[in-house]
Scaffold this motif. Structure first.
Motif, mmCIF file in Angstrom:
data_model
loop_
_atom_site.group_PDB
_atom_site.id
_atom_site.type_symbol
_atom_site.label_atom_id
_atom_site.label_comp_id
_atom_site.label_asym_id
_atom_site.label_seq_id
_atom_site.Cartn_x
_atom_site.Cartn_y
_atom_site.Cartn_z
ATOM 1 N N HIS A 161 0.818 -1.208 0.000
ATOM 2 C CA HIS A 161 0.000 0.000 0.000
ATOM 3 C C HIS A 161 0.855 1.262 0.000
ATOM 4 C CE1 HIS A 161 -4.252 -1.292 0.439
ATOM 5 N NE2 HIS A 161 -3.676 -2.430 0.770
ATOM 6 N N LEU A 162 1.964 1.242 0.701
ATOM 7 C CA LEU A 162 2.855 2.399 0.684
ATOM 8 C C LEU A 162 3.431 2.612 -0.721
ATOM 9 C CD1 LEU A 162 4.669 1.787 4.072
ATOM 10 C CD2 LEU A 162 3.259 3.796 3.528
ATOM 11 N N LEU A 163 3.825 1.529 -1.353
ATOM 12 C CA LEU A 163 4.365 1.622 -2.709
ATOM 13 C C LEU A 163 3.296 2.114 -3.685
ATOM 14 C CD1 LEU A 163 6.707 1.111 -4.635
ATOM 15 C CD2 LEU A 163 6.052 -1.308 -4.699
ATOM 16 N N TRP A 164 2.091 1.613 -3.532
ATOM 17 C CA TRP A 164 0.975 2.045 -4.388
ATOM 18 C C TRP A 164 0.703 3.547 -4.215
ATOM 19 C CZ3 TRP A 164 -4.088 3.740 -3.077
ATOM 20 C CH2 TRP A 164 -4.988 3.800 -4.135
ATOM 21 N N MET A 165 0.783 4.025 -2.973
ATOM 22 C CA MET A 165 0.562 5.448 -2.727
ATOM 23 C C MET A 165 1.625 6.304 -3.421
ATOM 24 S SD MET A 165 -2.142 6.314 -0.966
ATOM 25 C CE MET A 165 -1.702 7.870 -0.188
ATOM 26 N N LEU A 166 2.853 5.842 -3.434
ATOM 27 C CA LEU A 166 3.906 6.590 -4.114
ATOM 28 C C LEU A 166 3.655 6.650 -5.618
ATOM 29 C CD1 LEU A 166 7.121 5.410 -2.224
ATOM 30 C CD2 LEU A 166 5.714 7.442 -1.823
ATOM 31 N N CYS A 167 3.096 5.585 -6.168
ATOM 32 C CA CYS A 167 2.755 5.593 -7.590
ATOM 33 C C CYS A 167 1.541 6.480 -7.853
ATOM 34 C CB CYS A 167 2.491 4.169 -8.079
ATOM 35 S SG CYS A 167 3.977 3.134 -8.125
ATOM 36 N N GLN A 168 0.570 6.466 -6.940
ATOM 37 C CA GLN A 168 -0.592 7.338 -7.107
ATOM 38 C C GLN A 168 -0.206 8.810 -7.034
ATOM 39 O OE1 GLN A 168 -3.900 6.369 -7.893
ATOM 40 N NE2 GLN A 168 -2.582 4.633 -8.365
ATOM 41 N N ASN A 169 0.792 9.117 -6.247
ATOM 42 C CA ASN A 169 1.239 10.498 -6.079
ATOM 43 C C ASN A 169 2.311 10.909 -7.084
ATOM 44 O OD1 ASN A 169 -0.504 10.873 -3.904
ATOM 45 N ND2 ASN A 169 1.014 10.206 -2.402
ATOM 46 N N ALA A 170 2.527 10.067 -8.113
ATOM 47 C CA ALA A 170 3.478 10.360 -9.191
ATOM 48 C C ALA A 170 4.898 10.569 -8.675
ATOM 49 C CB ALA A 170 3.015 11.570 -10.014
ATOM 50 N N VAL A 171 5.263 9.783 -7.658
ATOM 51 C CA VAL A 171 6.640 9.762 -7.169
ATOM 52 C C VAL A 171 7.399 8.655 -7.879
ATOM 53 C CG1 VAL A 171 8.120 9.414 -5.148
ATOM 54 C CG2 VAL A 171 5.951 10.665 -4.922
#
Length: 367
Positions: A161-171
């Protein structure tokens, strides 16, 4: 917006969708062109996604599609529905700007369970950027170790989920392939050119592109596909309706491109076309109402138990008539059709068409 008043059968509707999706005629000119035209293609299952692109580009091979992912001309990420899709690199950022807030909101309960707050995501952001600095690519395991070193637990799906959030935030964004997995790279390093659209303009653009390449389709189909509220979808329609053709079928309003609608003038081709499509293909999956191409009484045979896993589909004349699978092992292995009705095997003509479709698939795998 022009309107088509002619009476259209369900099978013709299915063939219109084949034409829209590049599955009739000459298909698309290249792999990035196919993905860009389709806007977003379901890609949770990588092998299915590779063939979904290949079947739309005559002469394309498996190595060609993998190379497109490796060089970044095609991107695989989570632009909508919390599901991996293939899309053009320049489209990812503006689509995320529309969809991320709603997707993140849908995970709020799970994130509370996992004790993920904004500060945790920021800590992982710094750790991840340190790892991929300078254009380096990092595996999921390497990123998880960096998260752990920064004090962030990754067990029990917390790391996912942390990794997914970074992808959602265009990091971060999934980048080059490592076998059947992808390594992650810095978003701004991997995607150097992005379109910028505001929310209203972006929803209108996404709606237009969906209806052009999935049509005939409904507004409800698009609302499900994009996870954009139907009220916003309806508000967006007037801005794009001039570039679409409306068709009424069995009391429901559908939209499609003028190019697709023009096929009705001389008779929609593809009556004898037989395709061996991958599981999860947009032709079957990309609509909330799949009854146009998939008879409801057979839906469970494509998605057994409604478990979300779509089997490979045999499509004849615009209608899904069965599934297909590889059976046996070693030299005895064979790709076989599995018609929905076992008492009605494929006709000799359909069986010949299936064999040609399988030959194309095998050629794709070998290239």
């Amino acid at each position: 917006m022009a309107a088509v008043k002619t009476r259209v059968s369900t099978k013709v509707m299915g063939r219109l969708r084949l034409a829209s999706q590049g599955l009739l005629g000459s298909g698309f000119d290249g792999l990035p062109e196919a993905v860009r035209a389709m806007t977003a293609m379901h890609a949770q299952d990588l092998q299915s996604a590779l063939w979904a692109v290949g079947v739309r580009v005559p002469g394309a091979g498996l190595s060609d599609v993998r190379r497109a992912l490796d060089d970044g001309s095609v991107i695989r990420s989570w632009p909508m529905r919390g599901t991996l899709h293939l899309l053009a690199p320049e489209d990812l950022r503006w689509i995320l700007n529309i969809t991320t807030a709603r997707m993140v909101q849908s995970t709020a309960g799970r994130h509370r369970q996992l004790e993920i707050i904004g500060r945790d995501v920021e800590v992982c952001r710094e750790a991840a950027l340190g790892l991929v600095d300078g254009g380096r690519a990092a595996s999921r395991e390497e990123l998880f170790r960096a998260f752990e070193a920064a004090g962030q637990a990754t067990k029990a799906q917390r790391g996912v989920h942390l990794l997914w959030m970074l992808c959602q935030n265009a990091v971060l964004v999934p980048g080059p392939l490592d076998g059947n997995q992808q390594k992650f790279v810095g978003f701004d390093h991997w995607i150097t050119s992005s379109c910028y659209l505001g929310r209203e303009e972006g929803i209108a653009e996404l709606l237009l592109r969906y209806l052009r390449r999935h049509g005939p389709a409904t507004l409800r189909d698009f609302a499900w596909w994009s996870s954009i509220p139907l009220t916003e979808v309806r508000r967006a329609l007037p801005a794009v309706s001039g570039g679409l053709v409306e068709l009424e079928h069995e009391g429901t309003r559908y939209w499609m491109s003028p190019e697709t609608a023009s096929l009705l003038d001389a008779g929609v081709p593809g009556q004898r076309t037989l395709l061996a499509l991958p599981g999860f293909d947009e032709f079957v999956l990309g609509y909330t109402d799949r009854s146009i191409v998939l008879p409801p009484e057979h839906a469970q045979k494509i998605v057994p138990g409604g478990n979300g896993v779509f089997k490979k589909a045999i499509v004849a004349g615009g209608e899904v008539i069965g599934t297909w699978a590889r059976q046996g092992s070693g030299r005895a292995t064979a790709v076989v059709p599995v018609p929905f009705d076992p008492t009605k095997p494929l006709t000799p003509a359909a069986l010949a068409g299936f064999r040609r479709a399988v030959e194309r698939y095998e050629g794709f795998l070998a290239s």
